[in-house]
Design an enzyme around this catalytic site. Sequence first.
Site, PDB file in Angstrom:
ATOM      1  N   GLU A 178       0.613  -0.948  -0.180  1.00 26.36           N
ATOM      2  CA  GLU A 178      -0.319   0.289   0.051  1.00 26.36           C
ATOM      3  C   GLU A 178       0.962   1.306  -0.006  1.00 26.36           C
ATOM      4  O   GLU A 178       0.705   2.538  -0.485  1.00 26.36           O
ATOM      5  CB  GLU A 178      -0.509   0.044   0.860  1.00 26.36           C
ATOM      6  CG  GLU A 178      -2.193  -1.239   1.573  1.00 26.36           C
ATOM      7  CD  GLU A 178      -2.589  -1.103  -0.459  1.00 26.36           C
ATOM      8  OE1 GLU A 178      -2.846  -0.134  -0.374  1.00 26.36           O
ATOM      9  OE2 GLU A 178      -2.982  -2.031  -0.621  1.00 26.36           O
ATOM     10  N   GLU A 257      -0.711  -3.592 -10.046  1.00 25.58           N
ATOM     11  CA  GLU A 257      -1.007  -4.212  -8.674  1.00 25.58           C
ATOM     12  C   GLU A 257       0.972  -4.812  -8.367  1.00 25.58           C
ATOM     13  O   GLU A 257       1.251  -5.223  -7.788  1.00 25.58           O
ATOM     14  CB  GLU A 257      -2.215  -4.808  -8.806  1.00 25.58           C
ATOM     15  CG  GLU A 257      -2.940  -5.034  -8.551  1.00 25.58           C
ATOM     16  CD  GLU A 257      -3.378  -3.423  -7.415  1.00 25.58           C
ATOM     17  OE1 GLU A 257      -3.028  -4.404  -6.273  1.00 25.58           O
ATOM     18  OE2 GLU A 257      -3.825  -2.829  -7.440  1.00 25.58           O
TER      19      GLU A 257
END
Length: 674
Positions: A178, A257
Amino acid sequence: MNFFEYQDKARRNSGVLIALFCAAVIGLVAITTVFVAFLASYSDLRDPAVDTSLIGIISHLGWETVAGIAITITAIIGLASLFRLRQLAGGGRAVAESLGGRKINTSPEGLAEQRALNVVEEMALASGTPVPDVYILEDSAINAFAAGYSANDAVIGLTRGCIEQLDRDELQGVVAHEFSHIFNGDMRLNIRIVGLLHGILIIGLVGSWLLRGSYWGGRSSRGRMPVFAAGMGLVAIGYTGTFFGNLIKSAVSRQREYLADASAVQFTRNKQGIAGALKKIARHTSGSNLQATNASEFSHMYFASGLRASFGGLFATHPPLDARITRLDPQWQVAASAAGSATPAVSDAAPANISSMHSQHRNSGTDTAQTVTNSPSNPYQATLAEIVEVVDNNIANPSYQQCARGKVLLAEIPSALKAAAHDPFAARALIYGLLIGNEEASEHRATQLDLLAKVAHPAVLREFEKLSEELTRIGTHLRLPLLDLCIPALKSLAPQQFQIFKRNVIKLLRADGKIEIWEWALYRVLMHGLEQDPDRHRKLGARKTSTKVLADAHQFLLATMAHADSSDYLTAKRAFEAGLDLMGMGAVALPARGDMTLQRLDKAVAIARDTPALQKPALLKALAITMSHDGIVGGREVELLRAIADCLDCPMPPLTLSDGRQVPNPAAAMEETA
């Protein structure tokens, strides 16, 4: 590709995405306009004399009427997007609260929440960013997200399943993933996507309202049919637009991602951590599917897909779990059928060495022989090459050693000060204490203490008295980490409380009639963490920064750094010239020390923020060369460099310590601290 290249690429990608969405909106407006024009002239189309072609319908209505319809629809879409973006103006906090999150920075409940907070704080201290707000979502699924417009207003969201089902290594991998989204500029783009999609969706919502109106309207079926037809048409058009909008969103999200996974491995030096988290998601009953009613709106922000796959994964915002795991662990096997047989995972992308996803950017032409020693009472010691390495390669890209050092810094802070940093009243007392300093560092401590007794809230003053002795004993290298820990608690202050706190800080700084460079540096780091744009009042009405104005600002910053910890003019002049030479600037006279006013420094920093992303490394390296030219790096210079880097939105990891302490070994670095 390093941080600055990612920032430049993020800006270009943002422009491309905005263009794609605008094209989708234009197409949607055109289709809707034709549909509305058809409905408006429906009664006349039954006349055989009327031309029923598209041009004929538009001519029958009149171009002015059609243009008015198009403008109205565009305005509706635009206003809907602006309304949603306005709702999300609070940045990450607005996203987390809309998902039902609870902030835990000031009051973690239980060991799991405390461990999660520790992991986030360690990563923030290691990367030199303000500690983000941490939110817990009461959901059994294993998932997480990062949201916000910048590192200043970023939040990390973690589900209950994430903090309770994952071990520390796995949780650290998720948090590092994150933080990668924070560093790579993904968050601002993600929020813009939410706003644009809401604008497109409004057409379908209007159609839904019309359908409900046709059902509950008058009894006459003749009167309801046109409304029903209009509603059905707008629903079809609106959701067609959403269909293509989601396709764009999904395609962009999937590739990011893989990059975030690779960055997490680089930060933690432990690919089994993030791989283990993904494997647990694959085996977990709830997987990563969130139960929040509006989870789909933010689907592209999550660590793993927050929704069940539909249309064969066409709208998937994340790559398949097996594909992500295979890149991290090529030996991973997944169940091939419900009967339990297992076969090697098949990925649409060939397994790649994770290091190839995020290659290290290397320095060239650096003088590795010059050593920077520590000055008295200074905790920093590094070679010039190491300092430039931090600036060139570790801005928003902390190495494994720096991530491990974040854990060391957090453990070094006395427990009483650490607890105080999480309380809004005590955090204010800590900041006051950092600015007042100890008796050796401040000749005017008594004056500042008298002033504090007059302006501070009584409860804050009591906290200050409790913590004062402990504050005088901490090393200067802990001042910025301790300040960073205070940011989330200070963000929870009410607007009026914050304004009083800010005025008190400024009064303390001016108590002796002047403001030292180190005081300015602490103040700038503090305000950068608490305010979205501390320099906005200096930009109002300003024209686009010219190359000459930008160069003058760079020269002033170099001059300030040259004078920061050197009273000798000739020494400062040589350091200044070394910085100019690195930036390819011609010879310029070094301004006198008396010309280094903080008002001019504030203005120079505000101008320097407009430096193009790919030019910022040269400026920061020039500042590092200037700082270390005399072979001595003082604590004030380090804090000044960190403050300038912060103002340029370039998170700078801390430098190494000089007292012989080493970064702990991998096993020690992963020990539980909760």
